[in-house]
Design a protein around this motif. Structure first.
Motif, PDB file in Angstrom:
ATOM      1  N   ARG A  39       7.875   2.193  -1.634  1.00  0.00           N
ATOM      2  CA  ARG A  39       7.649   4.433  -1.920  1.00  0.00           C
ATOM      3  C   ARG A  39       9.118   4.073  -1.578  1.00  0.00           C
ATOM      4  NH1 ARG A  39       7.317   9.077   0.169  1.00  0.00           N
ATOM      5  NH2 ARG A  39       7.184   8.708   2.291  1.00  0.00           N
ATOM      6  N   HIS A  61      -4.840  -5.488  -4.843  1.00  0.00           N
ATOM      7  CA  HIS A  61      -4.308  -5.888  -3.637  1.00  0.00           C
ATOM      8  C   HIS A  61      -4.079  -7.712  -3.718  1.00  0.00           C
ATOM      9  CE1 HIS A  61      -4.229  -1.571  -1.687  1.00  0.00           C
ATOM     10  NE2 HIS A  61      -3.271  -1.917  -2.027  1.00  0.00           N
ATOM     11  N   SER A  66       0.957  -1.251   0.116  1.00  0.00           N
ATOM     12  CA  SER A  66       0.292   0.185   0.049  1.00  0.00           C
ATOM     13  C   SER A  66       0.626   1.187   0.028  1.00  0.00           C
ATOM     14  CB  SER A  66      -0.771   0.060   0.993  1.00  0.00           C
ATOM     15  OG  SER A  66      -1.800   1.133   1.072  1.00  0.00           O
ATOM     16  N   GLY A  67       0.297   2.203  -0.718  1.00  0.00           N
ATOM     17  CA  GLY A  67       1.324   3.639  -1.160  1.00  0.00           C
ATOM     18  C   GLY A  67       2.454   3.005  -1.843  1.00  0.00           C
ATOM     19  N   CYS A  68       2.668   2.507  -2.425  1.00  0.00           N
ATOM     20  CA  CYS A  68       3.732   2.021  -3.774  1.00  0.00           C
ATOM     21  C   CYS A  68       3.622   3.179  -4.829  1.00  0.00           C
ATOM     22  CB  CYS A  68       4.004   0.990  -3.587  1.00  0.00           C
ATOM     23  SG  CYS A  68       3.380   0.348  -4.822  1.00  0.00           S
ATOM     24  N   GLY A  69       2.542   3.712  -5.038  1.00  0.00           N
ATOM     25  CA  GLY A  69       2.714   4.336  -6.054  1.00  0.00           C
ATOM     26  C   GLY A  69       1.929   3.765  -7.601  1.00  0.00           C
ATOM     27  N   LYS A  70       1.025   2.823  -7.175  1.00  0.00           N
ATOM     28  CA  LYS A  70      -0.035   2.042  -8.221  1.00  0.00           C
ATOM     29  C   LYS A  70      -0.507   2.498  -9.052  1.00  0.00           C
ATOM     30  CE  LYS A  70      -1.816  -1.185  -5.293  1.00  0.00           C
ATOM     31  NZ  LYS A  70      -0.443  -0.760  -3.909  1.00  0.00           N
ATOM     32  N   THR A  71      -1.351   3.488  -7.874  1.00  0.00           N
ATOM     33  CA  THR A  71      -2.701   4.304  -8.653  1.00  0.00           C
ATOM     34  C   THR A  71      -1.614   5.766  -9.303  1.00  0.00           C
ATOM     35  OG1 THR A  71      -4.279   4.141  -6.637  1.00  0.00           O
ATOM     36  CG2 THR A  71      -4.405   6.212  -7.631  1.00  0.00           C
ATOM     37  N   THR A  72      -0.172   5.916  -8.602  1.00  0.00           N
ATOM     38  CA  THR A  72       0.224   7.265  -9.828  1.00  0.00           C
ATOM     39  C   THR A  72       0.736   6.736 -10.469  1.00  0.00           C
ATOM     40  OG1 THR A  72       1.060   7.732  -6.644  1.00  0.00           O
ATOM     41  CG2 THR A  72       2.387   8.333  -8.853  1.00  0.00           C
TER      42      THR A  72
HETATM   43  N1  LIG Z   1      -2.002  14.140  -4.476  1.00  0.00           N
HETATM   44  C1  LIG Z   1      -1.480  13.269  -3.308  1.00  0.00           C
HETATM   45  N2  LIG Z   1      -0.160  14.446  -2.806  1.00  0.00           N
HETATM   46  C2  LIG Z   1       0.717  14.072  -1.855  1.00  0.00           C
HETATM   47  N3  LIG Z   1       0.895  12.905  -2.442  1.00  0.00           N
HETATM   48  C3  LIG Z   1       1.055  11.872  -2.588  1.00  0.00           C
HETATM   49  C4  LIG Z   1      -0.506  12.107  -3.185  1.00  0.00           C
HETATM   50  N4  LIG Z   1      -1.267  11.428  -3.618  1.00  0.00           N
HETATM   51  C5  LIG Z   1      -0.348  10.359  -3.398  1.00  0.00           C
HETATM   52  N5  LIG Z   1       0.443  10.556  -2.403  1.00  0.00           N
HETATM   53  C6  LIG Z   1       2.183   9.584  -2.153  1.00  0.00           C
HETATM   54  O1  LIG Z   1       2.581   9.308  -3.047  1.00  0.00           O
HETATM   55  C7  LIG Z   1       2.316   7.713  -2.555  1.00  0.00           C
HETATM   56  C8  LIG Z   1       1.974   6.923  -3.374  1.00  0.00           C
HETATM   57  O2  LIG Z   1       0.255   6.900  -3.870  1.00  0.00           O
HETATM   58  P1  LIG Z   1       0.208   5.978  -4.535  1.00  0.00           P
HETATM   59  O3  LIG Z   1      -1.960   6.413  -4.594  1.00  0.00           O
HETATM   60  O4  LIG Z   1       0.208   5.810  -5.118  1.00  0.00           O
HETATM   61  O5  LIG Z   1      -0.169   4.312  -3.996  1.00  0.00           O
HETATM   62  P2  LIG Z   1      -0.659   3.033  -4.542  1.00  0.00           P
HETATM   63  O6  LIG Z   1       0.315   1.803  -4.363  1.00  0.00           O
HETATM   64  O7  LIG Z   1      -1.816   3.018  -5.190  1.00  0.00           O
HETATM   65  O8  LIG Z   1      -1.684   2.933  -2.957  1.00  0.00           O
HETATM   66  P3  LIG Z   1      -2.357   2.051  -2.674  1.00  0.00           P
HETATM   67  O9  LIG Z   1      -2.585   0.222  -2.859  1.00  0.00           O
HETATM   68  O10 LIG Z   1      -2.425   1.913  -0.610  1.00  0.00           O
HETATM   69  O11 LIG Z   1      -4.272   2.434  -2.822  1.00  0.00           O
HETATM   70  C9  LIG Z   1       1.813   7.517  -0.804  1.00  0.00           C
HETATM   71  O12 LIG Z   1       3.063   7.467   0.325  1.00  0.00           O
HETATM   72  C10 LIG Z   1       1.394   8.514  -0.896  1.00  0.00           C
HETATM   73  O13 LIG Z   1       2.059   9.348   0.696  1.00  0.00           O
END
Ligand SMILES: Nc1ncnc2c1ncn2[C@@H]1O[C@H](COP(=O)(O)OP(=O)(O)OP(=O)(O)O)[C@@H](O)[C@H]1O
Ligand SMILES: [Mg+2]
Lengths: 258, 272
Positions: free
Chosen positions: B226, B208, B57-63
Motif C-alpha cells: 500500500r 492470496h 494484504s491491504g495493498c489495494g486489490k479490493t479497492t
Molecule cells: N472504507 C475504507 N476506509 C478507509 N480506508 C480503507 C477503506 N477500505 C480500505 N481501506 C484501506 O485501503 C487499503 C487497501 O484496502 P483493500 O481492501 O483494497 O486491500 P486488499 O488488497 O484487498 O487487502 P486484503 O488482501 O487484505 O483483502 C488498506 O490499507 C485499508 O487500510
C-alpha cells in the motif's frame, strides 16, 4: 434425576408453580394473611366463576375482554403500521429523517400518562382518546425499529443486487425490506408491550368497560378476588399476544439468527 | 495492417476490453485520516482474459476491483469497459464477494435466478438458467433450501452461480475460494476454469494463493504494498492448455513450480 430435569425443564416450572400455589393456600387458609388482602384459592375460584357467569357491571366478561383487545388491536395496529412506514421512509431518506426525527425522539421517552390529560381535553372521554393514546405509544417504537432496520442493511447485499441489475425500487422490495423485517418484528413486540402497559391508563379515562377498568374498579371496592382474577386474565392475554407475534416472527423471518 | 508497427497494434484500444487509466484511490481524501490505498494505476486487458491479482494484504486489490465494479468512484483517473466509462454498478459486471453476500430470505433457486428475474427475462429463460447453473455448481438438489441450510463452500458456489446466471461479460471475483478447504478449493478451481473455457467471459480474480493465480490465470498481476501499484504482469500458460487437464500433474510440473516461485519471490521482495 439431574439429567431428567435438564431434559424436561417444564417439570421444574411445574414444581415452581405448585410451590407458590401451596404457599399461597397455606398463608390464606390458616388466616395468616387476611382474605381482604389476598383471597384463598377457593375464593379466587368462585370470584372468577362469578365473573364468567355474571360478567361485571353491565358487561359480560367476554365483552370486557373484547373491548380491551379491540382497543389494543386498533391502537397497536394503526400505530405500528404507520410507524413502520414512517421508519422505512426515514431510513431511506435523510431528509424525511431530519423532518420526523425530532418528534419521534420527543415522543419515545415520554411517559404516556404525561399527555393523557391533553388527549382528554382534545378528544373527550369516548373511545377516541383511548385509541389515540395507544396509537401514540406504538408509533415511535416501531418507527425507530424500522429506521434502524433499513440502516443496518448489509451494504454488500445492496451492491450484489445492484450488480445483478436490480433497480432502486427492486432493491428496496427484495433486499432492504426483508433485511429490515427482523428489526421491524422486534420493534412490534416491544411496542405491543408498551401498548399493553398503557391499556390500563387508557381505560382509566372515564367509561365502564375493559379488563383494565375492571381491575381498577374492583380495587375501589376492595374485591381482591376480582382484582387478582383480572390480573391473571390480563397477564394471560399479554402472553398470548406476545406469543402470537413471536410465532409470526419465527415463521416470516425464518432465516434470522441462522 | 502491414504498415503498422506490431507494438502499436497490441496496445491499440480495440484490443483492450477493460482499461484502468491512471486510476488512484485515497480514502477520506481531504481529511486528517486520508489513506492513500491505490497509486495511479494503468492496466488494460482483452476480452476473454483471465487476470489474477496477487499482492500483500491491504495493498489495494479490493479497492481496484471496486472501481471496476462501480461501487467506488476513483479519486483520480478513469475506468472503462468496452470503451464506456464506468459510472456505477451494472449487470454487465458480475461480482462474487469474499463473503457470499447471498439473500438469506430467498431460496437457493431464487438467489441463483435473482439477476434474470430483476431484469425481467422471460420466465422460461429464467428457469432454464437457474437449472443450468445450479446443476453446474452441484446445487440443483438443494434448490428449495435456504442459504443458511448450506455449508460455507456451498454458499460460495451459490454466489458464483448467482453471478454467472446473469451471464455477465465480465466477472469480478474477490478471493472467492478464500474460506474453502484445500480439496474443495481445487474442485472449485476446476469448475470455474471449465466454465470460463466454455463461455469465454473475461475474469478479474483476486487471490492470496499464488498457486491458484498461476493455475487459473492467463496473466498474473503482482501488486506492491500500500498504496498499491502494479509491480509486474506475468503471462501464465496453464489456463489455455487444450484438452483434458490434470490439476495435480500441472501443479507438480517443473514449469508450473518455476513460475509460482517467480511470483512468490516478487511478493517476498515486497515483504509479505
Ligand atoms: N472504507 C475504507 N476506509 C478507509 N480506508 C480503507 C477503506 N477500505 C480500505 N481501506 C484501506 O485501503 C487499503 C487497501 O484496502 P483493500 O481492501 O483494497 O486491500 P486488499 O488488497 O484487498 O487487502 P486484503 O488482501 O487484505 O483483502 C488498506 O490499507 C485499508 O487500510
Ligand atoms: Mg481485499
Amino acid at each position: 434425576m439431574r439429567r431428567l430435569l435438564d431434559r424436561r425443564p417444564w417439570i421444574v416450572t411445574l414444581l415452581s408453580i405448585t410451590a407458590v400455589i401451596a404457599a399461597w393456600a397455606i398463608a390464606t387458609e390458616t388466616g395468616a394473611v387476611s382474605d381482604l388482602l389476598l383471597p384463598t384459592p377457593g375464593e379466587l375460584w368462585s370470584g372468577a366463576a362469578d365473573l364468567v357467569v355474571n360478567g361485571y357491571k353491565g358487561y359480560s366478561l367476554g365483552a370486557h375482554i373484547g373491548l380491551s383487545l379491540m382497543r389494543v388491536a386498533v391502537g397497536f395496529g394503526i400505530g405500528t403500521i404507520i410507524g413502520t412506514l414512517l421508519g422505512l421512509l426515514m431510513g431511506m431518506s435523510p431528509t424525511i429523517d431530519a423532518l420526523a426525527a425530532p418528534y419521534i425522539e420527543f415522543l419515545r421517552p415520554l411517559p404516556q400518562l404525561a399527555y393523557l390529560v391533553l388527549l382528554i381535553i382534545w378528544f373527550g372521554i369516548g373511545e377516541t382518546p383511548k385509541i389515540v393514546l395507544l396509537f401514540l405509544a406504538a408509533l415511535p417504537v416501531s418507527a425507530v425499529a424500522a429506521r434502524d432496520g433499513v440502516r443496518n442493511v448489509s451494504p454488500q447485499r445492496v451492491q450484489a443486487a445492484q450488480s445483478l441489475g436490480a433497480s432502486r425500487l427492486q432493491i428496496f422490495r427484495h433486499v432492504v425490506l426483508p433485511s429490515a423485517l427482523g428489526e421491524i418484528f422486534i420493534g412490534a413486540r416491544l411496542s405491543i408491550g408498551i401498548v399493553y402497559a398503557t391499556l390500563i391508563a387508557a381505560e382509566m379515562i372515564a367509561g365502564a368497560s375493559g379488563i383494565g377498568w375492571l381491575i381498577l374498579d374492583a380495587g375501589r371496592f376492595l374485591r381482591s378476588d376480582y382484582v387478582i382474577a383480572g390480573i391473571l386474565l390480563i397477564a394471560a392475554m399479554g402472553m398470548g399476544l406476545d406469543r402470537g407475534l413471536l410465532l409470526a416472527q419465527r415463521r416470516i423471518v425464518h432465516w434470522a439468527g441462522k | 495492417m502491414p504498415d503498422q508497427p506490431l507494438a502499436e497494434t497490441l496496445t491499440a484500444s480495440a484490443d483492450a476490453f477493460v482499461r484502468f487509466e491512471g486510476v488512484s484511490v485515497t480514502y477520506g481524501s481531504g481529511t486528517a485520516q486520508a489513506t492513500p490505498a491505490l497509486s495511479p494505476t494503468d492496466l488494460a486487458f482483452a476480452r476473454g482474459d483471465f487476470v489474477c491479482i496477487v499482492g500483500p494484504s491491504g495493498c489495494g486489490k479490493t479497492t481496484l476491483m471496486q472501481t471496476l465494479a462501480g461501487f467506488l468512484p476513483p479519486t483520480g483517473g478513469r475506468v472503462s469497459v468496452g470503451g464506456v466509462e464506468v459510472s456505477g454498478p451494472g449487470p454487465d459486471r458480475g461480482v462474487v464477494f469474499q463473503q457470499a453476500a447471498l439473500f438469506p430470505w430467498k431460496t437457493v433457486a431464487a438467489n441463483a435466478g435473482f439477476g434474470p428475474a430483476m431484469r425481467g427475462l422471460p420466465r422460461t429463460e429464467q428457469k432454464e438458467r437457474v437449472e443450468y447453473w445450479l446443476r453446474s455448481v452441484g446445487l440443483w438438489d438443494f434448490r428449495d433450501r435456504y442459504p443458511y441450510q448450506l455449508s460455507g463452500g456451498m454458499q460460495q458456489r451459490l454466489a458464483i452461480a448467482r453471478a454467472l446466471a446473469n451471464e455477465p461479460e465480465l466477472l469480478l471475483m474477490d478471493e472467492p475460494f478464500g474460506a474453502l478447504d484445500a480439496l474443495t478449493r481445487e474442485k472449485m478451481q476446476e469448475e470455474l476454469h471449465a466454465v470460463w473455457k466454455r463461455r469465454g467471459m473475461t475474469v478479474l480474480f483476486i487471490t492470496h494463493s499464488v498457486d491458484e493465480a498461476v493455475y487459473l490465470g492467463t496473466e498474473v498481476v503482482v501488486m506492491s504494498r500500500r498504496p498499491g501499484r502494479i509491480l509486474e504482469r506475468i503471462p501464465a500458460p496453464f489456463a489455455r492448455i487444450a484438452g483434458e487437464r490434470d490439476i495435480r500433474r500441472i501443479k507438480a510440473g517443473a514449469d508450473f513450480v518455476a513460475l509460482r516461485e517467480q511470483v512468490l519471490e516478487l511478493i517476498w521482495g515486497e515483504g509479505g
